[in-house]
Design a protein around this motif. Structure first.
Motif, PDB file in Angstrom:
ATOM      1  N   ALA A  10       0.833  -1.205   0.000  1.00 44.22           N
ATOM      2  CA  ALA A  10       0.000   0.000   0.000  1.00 44.22           C
ATOM      3  C   ALA A  10       0.865   1.250   0.000  1.00 44.22           C
ATOM      4  O   ALA A  10       1.954   1.272   0.577  1.00 44.22           O
ATOM      5  N   GLU A  11       0.359   2.312  -0.630  1.00 45.63           N
ATOM      6  CA  GLU A  11       1.104   3.566  -0.686  1.00 45.63           C
ATOM      7  C   GLU A  11       1.283   4.151   0.708  1.00 45.63           C
ATOM      8  O   GLU A  11       2.323   4.741   1.012  1.00 45.63           O
ATOM      9  N   GLN A  12       0.258   3.997   1.574  1.00 49.33           N
ATOM     10  CA  GLN A  12       0.374   4.511   2.933  1.00 49.33           C
ATOM     11  C   GLN A  12       1.515   3.818   3.686  1.00 49.33           C
ATOM     12  O   GLN A  12       2.232   4.432   4.476  1.00 49.33           O
ATOM     13  N   THR A  13       1.706   2.529   3.418  1.00 49.41           N
ATOM     14  CA  THR A  13       2.805   1.790   4.052  1.00 49.41           C
ATOM     15  C   THR A  13       4.150   2.344   3.595  1.00 49.41           C
ATOM     16  O   THR A  13       5.091   2.467   4.389  1.00 49.41           O
ATOM     17  N   VAL A  14       4.238   2.680   2.316  1.00 52.28           N
ATOM     18  CA  VAL A  14       5.477   3.261   1.801  1.00 52.28           C
ATOM     19  C   VAL A  14       5.782   4.568   2.517  1.00 52.28           C
ATOM     20  O   VAL A  14       6.925   4.842   2.908  1.00 52.28           O
ATOM     21  N   LYS A  15       4.735   5.395   2.731  1.00 50.92           N
ATOM     22  CA  LYS A  15       4.937   6.673   3.406  1.00 50.92           C
ATOM     23  C   LYS A  15       5.457   6.468   4.820  1.00 50.92           C
ATOM     24  O   LYS A  15       6.343   7.200   5.286  1.00 50.92           O
ATOM     25  N   GLN A  16       4.896   5.480   5.540  1.00 49.52           N
ATOM     26  CA  GLN A  16       5.351   5.223   6.908  1.00 49.52           C
ATOM     27  C   GLN A  16       6.816   4.782   6.926  1.00 49.52           C
ATOM     28  O   GLN A  16       7.622   5.276   7.724  1.00 49.52           O
ATOM     29  N   HIS A  17       7.167   3.835   6.047  1.00 45.53           N
ATOM     30  CA  HIS A  17       8.557   3.389   5.984  1.00 45.53           C
ATOM     31  C   HIS A  17       9.492   4.532   5.599  1.00 45.53           C
ATOM     32  O   HIS A  17      10.585   4.673   6.154  1.00 45.53           O
ATOM     33  N   ARG A  18       9.063   5.338   4.657  1.00 42.62           N
ATOM     34  CA  ARG A  18       9.896   6.451   4.186  1.00 42.62           C
ATOM     35  C   ARG A  18      10.173   7.435   5.318  1.00 42.62           C
ATOM     36  O   ARG A  18      11.300   7.928   5.473  1.00 42.62           O
ATOM     37  N   GLY A  19       9.160   7.718   6.125  1.00 44.06           N
ATOM     38  CA  GLY A  19       9.350   8.623   7.253  1.00 44.06           C
ATOM     39  C   GLY A  19      10.341   8.065   8.264  1.00 44.06           C
ATOM     40  O   GLY A  19      11.185   8.798   8.805  1.00 44.06           O
ATOM     41  N   ARG A  20      10.231   6.757   8.557  1.00 43.82           N
ATOM     42  CA  ARG A  20      11.161   6.159   9.510  1.00 43.82           C
ATOM     43  C   ARG A  20      12.595   6.149   8.952  1.00 43.82           C
ATOM     44  O   ARG A  20      13.556   6.304   9.706  1.00 43.82           O
ATOM     45  N   VAL A  21      12.747   5.965   7.627  1.00 43.40           N
ATOM     46  CA  VAL A  21      14.080   6.004   7.023  1.00 43.40           C
ATOM     47  C   VAL A  21      14.716   7.378   7.234  1.00 43.40           C
ATOM     48  O   VAL A  21      15.874   7.495   7.659  1.00 43.40           O
ATOM     49  N   MET A  22      13.974   8.443   6.943  1.00 38.22           N
ATOM     50  CA  MET A  22      14.516   9.792   7.081  1.00 38.22           C
ATOM     51  C   MET A  22      14.873  10.083   8.532  1.00 38.22           C
ATOM     52  O   MET A  22      15.894  10.724   8.830  1.00 38.22           O
ATOM     53  N   GLU A  23      14.042   9.583   9.459  1.00 31.74           N
ATOM     54  CA  GLU A  23      14.278   9.835  10.882  1.00 31.74           C
ATOM     55  C   GLU A  23      15.517   9.090  11.374  1.00 31.74           C
ATOM     56  O   GLU A  23      16.374   9.655  12.067  1.00 31.74           O
ATOM     57  N   LYS A  24      15.653   7.807  11.039  1.00 28.79           N
ATOM     58  CA  LYS A  24      16.783   7.006  11.524  1.00 28.79           C
ATOM     59  C   LYS A  24      18.109   7.458  10.912  1.00 28.79           C
ATOM     60  O   LYS A  24      19.141   7.472  11.587  1.00 28.79           O
ATOM     61  N   VAL A  25      18.093   7.804   9.637  1.00 25.50           N
ATOM     62  CA  VAL A  25      19.330   8.233   8.990  1.00 25.50           C
ATOM     63  C   VAL A  25      19.693   9.649   9.401  1.00 25.50           C
ATOM     64  O   VAL A  25      20.866  10.043   9.364  1.00 25.50           O
ATOM     65  N   GLY A  26      18.708  10.440   9.833  1.00 21.60           N
ATOM     66  CA  GLY A  26      18.988  11.790  10.298  1.00 21.60           C
ATOM     67  C   GLY A  26      19.090  12.803   9.189  1.00 21.60           C
ATOM     68  O   GLY A  26      19.978  13.670   9.224  1.00 21.60           O
ATOM     69  N   VAL A  27      18.204  12.707   8.189  1.00 22.12           N
ATOM     70  CA  VAL A  27      18.216  13.656   7.087  1.00 22.12           C
ATOM     71  C   VAL A  27      16.815  14.241   6.944  1.00 22.12           C
ATOM     72  O   VAL A  27      15.833  13.710   7.486  1.00 22.12           O
ATOM     73  N   HIS A  28      16.723  15.343   6.191  1.00 27.51           N
ATOM     74  CA  HIS A  28      15.443  16.021   6.027  1.00 27.51           C
ATOM     75  C   HIS A  28      15.002  16.117   4.573  1.00 27.51           C
ATOM     76  O   HIS A  28      13.933  16.669   4.292  1.00 27.51           O
ATOM     77  N   SER A  29      15.827  15.625   3.645  1.00 24.26           N
ATOM     78  CA  SER A  29      15.455  15.704   2.228  1.00 24.26           C
ATOM     79  C   SER A  29      16.022  14.497   1.497  1.00 24.26           C
ATOM     80  O   SER A  29      16.949  13.823   1.968  1.00 24.26           O
ATOM     81  N   VAL A  30      15.450  14.245   0.326  1.00 22.51           N
ATOM     82  CA  VAL A  30      15.934  13.134  -0.493  1.00 22.51           C
ATOM     83  C   VAL A  30      17.365  13.405  -0.953  1.00 22.51           C
ATOM     84  O   VAL A  30      18.185  12.480  -1.049  1.00 22.51           O
ATOM     85  N   ALA A  31      17.691  14.678  -1.237  1.00 23.16           N
ATOM     86  CA  ALA A  31      19.057  15.006  -1.672  1.00 23.16           C
ATOM     87  C   ALA A  31      20.071  14.619  -0.599  1.00 23.16           C
ATOM     88  O   ALA A  31      21.137  14.061  -0.907  1.00 23.16           O
ATOM     89  N   GLU A  32      19.742  14.909   0.692  1.00 25.49           N
ATOM     90  CA  GLU A  32      20.654  14.509   1.772  1.00 25.49           C
ATOM     91  C   GLU A  32      20.762  12.995   1.853  1.00 25.49           C
ATOM     92  O   GLU A  32      21.842  12.437   2.091  1.00 25.49           O
ATOM     93  N   LEU A  33      19.660  12.294   1.653  1.00 24.64           N
ATOM     94  CA  LEU A  33      19.674  10.834   1.709  1.00 24.64           C
ATOM     95  C   LEU A  33      20.542  10.265   0.586  1.00 24.64           C
ATOM     96  O   LEU A  33      21.284   9.291   0.794  1.00 24.64           O
ATOM     97  N   VAL A  34      20.461  10.861  -0.608  1.00 27.94           N
ATOM     98  CA  VAL A  34      21.298  10.410  -1.730  1.00 27.94           C
ATOM     99  C   VAL A  34      22.771  10.592  -1.395  1.00 27.94           C
ATOM    100  O   VAL A  34      23.604   9.716  -1.660  1.00 27.94           O
ATOM    101  N   ARG A  35      23.131  11.739  -0.777  1.00 32.36           N
ATOM    102  CA  ARG A  35      24.529  11.967  -0.427  1.00 32.36           C
ATOM    103  C   ARG A  35      25.025  10.955   0.599  1.00 32.36           C
ATOM    104  O   ARG A  35      26.160  10.478   0.526  1.00 32.36           O
ATOM    105  N   ILE A  36      24.182  10.597   1.557  1.00 36.18           N
ATOM    106  CA  ILE A  36      24.567   9.596   2.551  1.00 36.18           C
ATOM    107  C   ILE A  36      24.789   8.245   1.878  1.00 36.18           C
ATOM    108  O   ILE A  36      25.760   7.531   2.171  1.00 36.18           O
ATOM    109  N   CYS A  37      23.900   7.872   0.960  1.00 34.61           N
ATOM    110  CA  CYS A  37      24.053   6.592   0.263  1.00 34.61           C
ATOM    111  C   CYS A  37      25.310   6.585  -0.599  1.00 34.61           C
ATOM    112  O   CYS A  37      26.008   5.565  -0.691  1.00 34.61           O
ATOM    113  N   GLU A  38      25.607   7.713  -1.245  1.00 30.40           N
ATOM    114  CA  GLU A  38      26.834   7.786  -2.038  1.00 30.40           C
ATOM    115  C   GLU A  38      28.060   7.675  -1.151  1.00 30.40           C
ATOM    116  O   GLU A  38      29.038   6.995  -1.493  1.00 30.40           O
ATOM    117  N   ALA A  39      28.036   8.342   0.011  1.00 27.53           N
ATOM    118  CA  ALA A  39      29.166   8.246   0.933  1.00 27.53           C
ATOM    119  C   ALA A  39      29.356   6.826   1.437  1.00 27.53           C
ATOM    120  O   ALA A  39      30.485   6.378   1.661  1.00 27.53           O
TER     121      ALA A  39
END
Length: 699
Positions: free
Chosen positions: A627-656
């Motif tokens: 479900a799309e709502q499930t994706v939203k919940q997982h996505r929020g927890r990913v941003m919170e655990k990794v400590g980023v506020h945008s997709v661009a920051e998340l991409v930089r963390i993954c590249e690092a």
């Protein structure tokens, strides 16, 4: 009657068709032979193997065979495969020694006999045991090998093999293949001859350089002894000032400045002499012809002064050419020494030689050497560049011939002309190299900037290890490091360093190449194998290009020749330390990024990979069948655990963390229930996957 006439007409028509087919095939072969002759005869193309392989490919397609190979006899003993092409099913033979023990086959070819077999292995003689076994194992059905004779002996072999279908080798085809074999053999032999001539030419050039340097032994010794005498006098004067206790800082600074200048002067003389004597491959690069000849001119100062010859120079700026620097210096030395010999018997006032380098018209750079000697007789102007032509009592008369071969190899020309007032002028014209933007702008004095950087900014209290068996060299390097703010530790051998290493990893190692016991490169390899190799800068007293290339391939920071300029050494040290610090920062950032990613659950990592690929929530839901709502919940927890506020920051963390290229699983890989609300895949009555939608979360 009518039936007989019809049969006769059909037979005539069939015969005409066969004749036309033969004629077309003959014309096609003649066109192919013309193409092969044109390409194989092009000696301007340096890669003879590429030409040969192209020819074999064309022959393979023309004859519709499965493999075509060109080999050569090595010392008349065994076959060495030069080129081979094959079909996708049969393949080509690897280059190198032909490994099959085919005694009958090799003996037949060595004797010059054509081996043409249409029905293998039945047509093989009883003694060809290994050959018959090879045919049965590989399915070889037909084969022909044409021995090629060069100079009356068999030098190479052209072979064709057929696997898909058996084929015959009629005499006309054999004659054609013999022509092609001779063409290929001649092309390879010509290329070999050209290479041998090139190597011989370079050996002659090298011998001429050595002879010229040998003749200048006294002058070179003078050019080295002069700066050494100045260095010794300055150093002794400095010690006397210090012993009296009244040394003014300005006086000491002047003394040390003179020592540095004279040391560089001696080093440049030795470097120029070493380059002239060294026997290396030609290395063309963009050089300033005036600057290169200026270095050669300094070697002649003492020689000219000893014979009362004055040398005047006129150099235009930015006379750039694409040339081998050592060979251009060799041409300059030859012409200048010839000019000095021409005026040696003239009155003292007339012993003048002029050297000029200027930019000519139409993109040319011209060098001219003008003397006031006896000149050249008009009937000799056309022959002075021939080998062994000389009017002197010394030498073999090869100098001008060598100059011409060097200049012409660089795409230039050389000529001589008599001066109206007496004497002669020798001129060399070379194509000018393009003046790029970097060369037209003054270069920054990077070594000075590097030397002024405090060690605290480039490594703090980290230790620089100096490993050299010469105590004077080792001590001078340690003093240079101390003066620039670095903390250095000296070692007399690689074994001493291994037995008593500094606490912690050194910031850099200044490493001599040749030492008693373990050589520098051997120590470097041992450190690399141990996984704890700090940056290494090799410093060698022997100019060895191969050793320098090998060291750089193994990760050395730099490779410098003694005597090394202190500013250059400190600049290389700073670059090595800064690069090492950058690598460490990158490693720390990667570890930190991986630690953040490790906080995620497998499902969250899965969602994250889709997010960094730029997928929308509904696309991710469709891909993972959740479900799309499930994706939203997982996505929020990913941003919170990794400590980023945008997709661009998340991409930089993954590249690092080096996770940007990690593949994302497709929907058919998600055949499991998800405890967080994911759907599952079930099969319908036809076995097709059907998504079972989960219950949407409430609230």
């Amino acid at each position: 009657m009518r039936q007989a006439q019809a049969s006769s007409a059909a037979a005539v028509h069939a015969a005409q068709g066969r004749a036309e087919a033969v004629l077309l095939e003959r014309h096609a072969f003649e066109r192919l032979l013309a193409q092969l002759s044109e390409r194989l005869g092009d000696i301007a193309e340096p890669d003879v193997l590429a030409r040969t392989e192209w020819a074999l490919s064309r022959l393979l397609a023309f004859l519709d065979c499965d493999r075509c190979t060109f080999s050569e006899f090595v010392a008349g003993d065994y076959l060495n495969v030069l080129c081979s092409v094959g079909s996708a099913d049969f393949g080509a033979l690897p280059r190198g020694r032909f490994q099959q023990p085919f005694r009958w086959f090799i003996d037949a070819l060595r004797s010059g006999r054509i081996v043409a077999l249409s029905n293998l292995p039945d047509e093989l003689p009883p003694e060809a045991i290994e050959e018959a076994e090879h045919c049965r194992r590989t399915g070889l059905r037909s084969h022909i090998s044409i021995p090629v004779r060069i100079g009356g002996r068999v030098t190479s072999v052209l072979s064709f093999a057929a696997v898909r279908r058996a084929r015959s080798w009629p005499p006309e085809m054999v004659d054609r293949l013999r022509i092609v074999g001779d063409l290929l053999g001649g092309s390879v032999a010509l290329a070999r001859s050209e290479e041998e001539v090139r190597q011989l030419r370079h050996r002659i050039w090298h011998a001429d350089r050595v002879q010229r340097v040998g003749a200048l032994t006294a002058a070179i010794a003078h050019e080295v002894n002069q700066p050494l005498a100045a260095i010794l006098s300055n150093a002794q004067a400095g010690l006397q000032y210090l012993a009296r206790g009244d040394a003014a800082p300005e006086a000491i600074q002047d003394i040390l400045g003179s020592v540095v200048r004279e040391g560089k002067r001696a080093a440049e003389t030795i470097r120029t002499m070493r380059a002239l004597i060294r026997r290396d491959e030609t290395r063309r690069e963009r050089i300033d012809l005036a600057a290169a000849l200026g270095e050669a001119e300094r070697l002649l100062d003492s020689e000219f002064a000893g014979h009362g010859v004055r040398l005047e120079t006129a150099f235009d700026p930015a006379c750039w050419v694409l040339a081998d620097k050592v060979q251009m210096e060799q041409v300059g030395l030859n012409l200048l020494l010839n000019a000095a010999a021409a005026v040696r018997d003239a009155p003292p006032a007339s012993r003048l030689v002029r050297l000029q380098v200027s930019r000519g018209e139409e993109g040319k750079v011209r060098m001219s050497v003008r003397d006031a000697g006896k000149g050249i007789a008009p009937q000799d102007l056309g022959s002075i560049f021939e080998p062994f032509w000389t009017t002197g009592q010394e030498g073999l008369g090869l100098g001008l011939a060598i100059c011409r071969s060097i200049v012409e190899a660089h795409g230039g020309r050389i000529w001589a002309e008599s001066n109206p007032e007496g004497g002669a002028t020798f001129s060399v014209e070379l194509p000018a190299a393009a003046l790029d933007r970097a060369a037209s702008q003054p270069a920054r004095d990077e070594p000075m900037a590097a030397a002024a950087v405090p060690a605290s900014q480039a490594g703090g209290e980290a230790v620089v290890c100096v490993i050299d068996d010469d105590p004077e060299v080792r001590g001078s390097l340690l003093r240079l490091l101390d003066g620039a703010g670095w903390r250095g530790v000296g070692y007399a051998s690689a074994e001493e360093f291994l037995g008593n290493p500094p606490a912690g990893e050194p910031a850099c190692i200044l490493l001599d190449v040749q030492m008693p016991g373990l050589f520098g490169p051997q120590l470097h390899r041992r450190l690399l194998e141990g996984g704890c190799a700090p940056p290494v800068i090799f410093i060698t007293g022997r100019s060895d290009v191969a050793a320098g290339v090998d060291a750089m391939k193994r990760g050395a920071a730099d490779f410098l020749e003694k005597p090394v300029d202190g500013e250059v050494l400190l600049a290389a040290l700073r670059r090595a330390v800064e690069r090492r610090a950058g690598e460490r920062r990158q490693a720390l950032a990667q570890d930190a990024a991986k630690e953040r990613i490790a906080r995620l659950s497998p499902r969250e990592r899965e969602i994250m990979r889709h997010v960094v690929r730029g997928r929308l929530n509904k696309q991710i839901a469709a891909d993972l069948l959740i479900a799309e709502q499930t994706v939203k919940q997982h996505r929020g927890r990913v941003m919170e655990k990794v400590g980023v506020h945008s997709v661009a920051e998340l991409v930089r963390i993954c590249e690092a963390a080096d996770l940007a290229a990690e593949p994302s699983p497709g929907p058919l890989e998600q055949q499991r229930d998800d405890t967080t609300g994911a759907g599952s895949l079930k099969g319908d009555k036809n076995g097709n996957p059907v998504r079972i939608r989960p219950l949407e979360p409430q609230g």
